[in-house]
Design a protein around this motif. Structure first.
Motif, mmCIF file in Angstrom:
data_model
loop_
_atom_site.group_PDB
_atom_site.id
_atom_site.type_symbol
_atom_site.label_atom_id
_atom_site.label_comp_id
_atom_site.label_asym_id
_atom_site.label_seq_id
_atom_site.Cartn_x
_atom_site.Cartn_y
_atom_site.Cartn_z
ATOM 1 N N VAL A 1 0.852 -1.193 0.000
ATOM 2 C CA VAL A 1 0.000 0.000 0.000
ATOM 3 C C VAL A 1 0.887 1.242 0.000
ATOM 4 N N LEU A 2 0.360 2.315 -0.580
ATOM 5 C CA LEU A 2 1.113 3.557 -0.741
ATOM 6 C C LEU A 2 0.646 4.581 0.286
ATOM 7 N N SER B 1 4.632 8.794 0.293
ATOM 8 C CA SER B 1 5.183 8.089 -0.871
ATOM 9 C C SER B 1 5.938 6.816 -0.512
ATOM 10 N N HIS B 2 6.000 6.452 0.758
ATOM 11 C CA HIS B 2 6.598 5.176 1.141
ATOM 12 C C HIS B 2 5.570 4.061 0.972
ATOM 13 N N SER B 3 6.063 2.857 0.692
ATOM 14 C CA SER B 3 5.191 1.696 0.533
ATOM 15 C C SER B 3 5.588 0.617 1.526
ATOM 16 N N VAL B 4 4.584 -0.030 2.104
ATOM 17 C CA VAL B 4 4.797 -1.146 3.026
ATOM 18 C C VAL B 4 3.694 -2.171 2.796
ATOM 19 N N CYS C 1 -0.531 4.273 16.885
ATOM 20 C CA CYS C 1 0.080 5.452 16.272
ATOM 21 C C CYS C 1 -0.013 5.330 14.758
ATOM 22 N N ARG C 2 -0.800 6.204 14.119
ATOM 23 C CA ARG C 2 -0.973 6.160 12.664
ATOM 24 C C ARG C 2 0.132 6.988 12.006
ATOM 25 N N LYS C 3 1.318 6.408 11.972
ATOM 26 C CA LYS C 3 2.463 7.075 11.364
ATOM 27 C C LYS C 3 3.136 6.135 10.379
ATOM 28 N N CYS C 4 3.871 6.730 9.450
ATOM 29 C CA CYS C 4 4.663 5.931 8.516
ATOM 30 C C CYS C 4 5.778 5.249 9.303
#
Length: 275
Positions: free
Chosen positions: A25-26, A30-33, A46-49
């Motif tokens: 998912v993007l 712009s990071h994907s995991v 915690c809703r963080k990248c």
């Protein structure tokens, strides 16, 4: 003109689980995991990248990275195509179909009587499957342990902030009481000053008659307000904070297998041994 290209494992590896992406998912940064990795991280509260720690807006679900998803599918296709080629034994030129459980290496059938006599062996595919299963199990355990540590840190942070805010409320109430006391004393002092001024405006005889009383009023003392205990005890909340948290974490941390060493030492009991 079409050109062939090879997908490297680094291009399709999730930065969280270090494995090939599964349903990438993007994020807004712009990071994907992997979707599962992101949900595990977000379950910690915690809703963080996971990479740049940028906050993701609540109520939104990251979209699928279709380009990366297609790239992962291409990678799997290349892996499957490359897996058809079997490696030959460097000594006998035969296919490596067995795995020696003693020497921890793949061997061919001719290696058994010559170099691995009396060694316990199993089929190569069984060994690969069980080794991968063990690695996946260890990886899952590591993830669970880190999630537990993340949850511990989140709870510890929330508890300490709650304690700080509770002390702030208590100190604020104490300050308000002291300010009310000062206001009352100032009001009484203003009344005394006004009374003295009124006495001084009287006629001479009346002034002299009430002189002693006026002097007693003028001799009232005003104590300096005591504002001790109204400030937050910063040392209590920040002093040795990291050390205290590390001590707590050490008390609840579990032993985690060293993947690099243990993955090749331990095989599950279900491996079928060929003697």
């Amino acid at each position: 003109m079409a050109t062939n290209f090879t997908v490297s494992v680094d291009e399709v590896s999730c930065p969280v689980c270090r494995d090939v992406f599964t349903y990438p998912v993007l994020l807004p940064c712009s990071h994907s995991v992997c979707k599962d990795c992101l949900q595990q991280c977000w379950r910690a509260g915690c809703r963080k990248c996971p990479l740049c720690r940028r906050v993701c807006p609540p109520g939104t679900e990251p979209p699928v990275n279709l380009a990366l998803k297609n790239l992962c599918e291409r990678f799997h296709q290349e892996q499957e195509a490359g897996g058809d080629a079997e490696t030959l034994c460097s000594l006998h030129g035969e296919k490596l179909k067995l795995f020696c459980l003693v020497d921890k290496q793949p061997i061919c059938a001719d290696c058994v009587p010559n170099l691995h006599d009396l060694h316990k062996c199993c089929h190569l595919k069984v060994a690969v499957h069980d080794h991968k299963s063990h690695v996946r199990h260890t990886e899952t355990q590591i993830k669970e342990d880190f999630l537990e540590l993340h949850q511990f840190l989140h709870d510890e942070e929330a508890g300490r902030i709650a304690a700080l805010r509770a002390e702030g409320v208590k100190r604020s109430l104490n300050l308000n009481r002291k300010m009310d006391d000062v206001a009352q004393k100032m009001e009484a002092l203003s009344a005394t000053i006004k009374a003295i001024e009124q006495e001084m405006d009287k006629h001479d005889v009346q002034f002299l008659q009430s002189y002693n009383k006026t002097m007693k009023q003028a001799q009232c003392t005003v104590q300096t307000p005591d504002f001790s205990g109204v400030l937050i005890n910063v040392a209590k909340h920040l002093g040795n904070l990291k050390f205290q948290v590390c001590q707590k974490m050490a008390g609840m941390a579990k032993y985690i297998f060293n993947l690099k060493e243990e993955a090749l030492k331990i095989l599950p009991a279900r491996v079928k041994v060929i003697v």
